[in-house]
Write a protein that holds these residues in place. Structure first.
Motif, PDB file in Angstrom:
ATOM      1  N   UNK A 166       0.756  -1.133  -0.110  1.00  0.00           N
ATOM      2  CA  UNK A 166       0.065  -0.272  -0.018  1.00  0.00           C
ATOM      3  C   UNK A 166       0.821   1.308   0.034  1.00  0.00           C
ATOM      4  N   UNK A 167       0.793   2.008  -0.988  1.00  0.00           N
ATOM      5  CA  UNK A 167       1.188   3.342  -1.058  1.00  0.00           C
ATOM      6  C   UNK A 167       0.370   4.643  -1.374  1.00  0.00           C
ATOM      7  N   UNK A 168       0.943   5.600  -0.882  1.00  0.00           N
ATOM      8  CA  UNK A 168       0.062   6.948  -1.039  1.00  0.00           C
ATOM      9  C   UNK A 168       0.032   7.195  -2.418  1.00  0.00           C
ATOM     10  N   UNK A 169       1.038   7.508  -3.205  1.00  0.00           N
ATOM     11  CA  UNK A 169       0.813   7.622  -4.728  1.00  0.00           C
ATOM     12  C   UNK A 169       1.718   6.801  -5.425  1.00  0.00           C
ATOM     13  N   UNK A 170       0.999   6.029  -6.455  1.00  0.00           N
ATOM     14  CA  UNK A 170       1.738   4.910  -7.178  1.00  0.00           C
ATOM     15  C   UNK A 170       2.789   5.338  -7.945  1.00  0.00           C
ATOM     16  N   UNK A 171       2.827   6.681  -8.557  1.00  0.00           N
ATOM     17  CA  UNK A 171       3.821   7.014  -9.633  1.00  0.00           C
ATOM     18  C   UNK A 171       5.018   7.578  -8.773  1.00  0.00           C
ATOM     19  N   UNK A 172       4.709   7.997  -7.784  1.00  0.00           N
ATOM     20  CA  UNK A 172       5.858   8.309  -6.794  1.00  0.00           C
ATOM     21  C   UNK A 172       6.651   7.159  -6.247  1.00  0.00           C
TER      22      UNK A 172
END
Length: 280
Positions: free
Chosen positions: A134-140
């Protein structure tokens, strides 16, 4: 080499020695002479029209009830809260943590060391376990993970510090550990609010809004010494390749318990030595 590193090497050597004492597998006895093969029987006549077909000898696949869930290896993928996991993988796993502690960082570092990202494996997706992070923003997160192979420890620390979505992970951990009525899952969670990190493996993607699937594997590394994380991860990957995925097998075996105990004891050696020096 540090005292802790020496203790880890000694622990693994002792465990290997213990296993070696079991002795080699018994030598195979010579096969008895075989009788000449009988003449092949003629094929059975076709069933009369309107009768039931022969009994089905089909064995369930990993995606069917009763299927083994065997995979060749695991890959990882960062996933946003609103994102959806791709279809078709043999197994799906969530890497869930409540806090940015040393064990979570070590687990990610070891994962980046021994596996590759989704899309980088030569295996078919149906033969892979997809570990979702789980991540906040996939691109970053994807940009950060580009260096995971060459600098796994640094990337893991930065991912935990800046990109890991602890809020989403907490919601999913609560869903797993508070909703399940399975005593094995409750025992693996340890409580309804474990610190983790957890590896939660299922046949299909886990949706926090739906009931838990009947087949579920929870691996709780919350009490695992950081130096034993690699061993637990290796056992976990090996089990998925050789056993039905929800059969805990070696994950509950003596080897990991003994390794944990020895590493926990080794962690007290500096304190004991310091105390002894103070009283000498």
């Amino acid at each position: 080499m540090t005292l802790r590193g020496c203790a880890l090497v000694l622990a693994l050597a002792l465990l290997a020695a213990c296993e070696g004492q079991r002795g080699p597998a018994p030598a195979s006895q010579g096969a008895p002479p075989t009788a000449p093969a009988p003449s092949p029987s003629p094929p059975p006549p076709p069933p009369p029209t309107g009768t039931a077909p022969p009994a089905d000898t089909h064995h369930p696949t990993k995606a069917e009830p009763g299927g083994g869930g065997f995979v060749q290896d695991s890959v990882y993928l960062p996933v946003e809260r609103t994102g959806k996991l791709p279809n078709g993988y043999g197994l799906y796993t969530l890497l869930l943590a409540r806090t940015a502690d040393a064990v979570t960082t070590r687990l990610l570092s070891e994962l980046f060391t021994v596996t590759v990202g989704a899309g980088e494996s030569a295996s078919k997706v149906e033969d892979l376990n997809l570990i979702a992070i789980p991540v906040k923003k996939m691109s970053d997160a994807a940009h950060l993970l580009a260096g995971a192979h060459t600098q796994p420890a640094a990337v893991a620390a930065e991912l935990v510090r800046r990109q890991y979505d602890f809020g989403q992970a907490l919601m999913l951990m609560d869903h797993v550990c508070k909703s399940s009525q399975d005593k094995r899952i409750a025992a693996a969670c340890g409580s309804q609010a474990p610190d983790g990190p957890l590896l939660v493996t299922t046949l299909l993607p886990l949706d926090g809004a739906k009931d838990l699937p009947p087949r579920l594997l929870v691996v709780n590394l919350g009490s695992t010494p950081p130096d034993a994380v690699r061993e637990v991860l290796d056992v976990y990957r090996r089990q998925l390749a050789t056993r039905p995925f929800d059969d805990r097998g070696d994950l509950d075996g003596w080897r990991l318990r003994a390794l944990d105990a020895m590493l926990q004891a080794a962690s007290f050696l500096p304190v004991i030595r310091k105390s002894y020096a103070a009283t000498a």
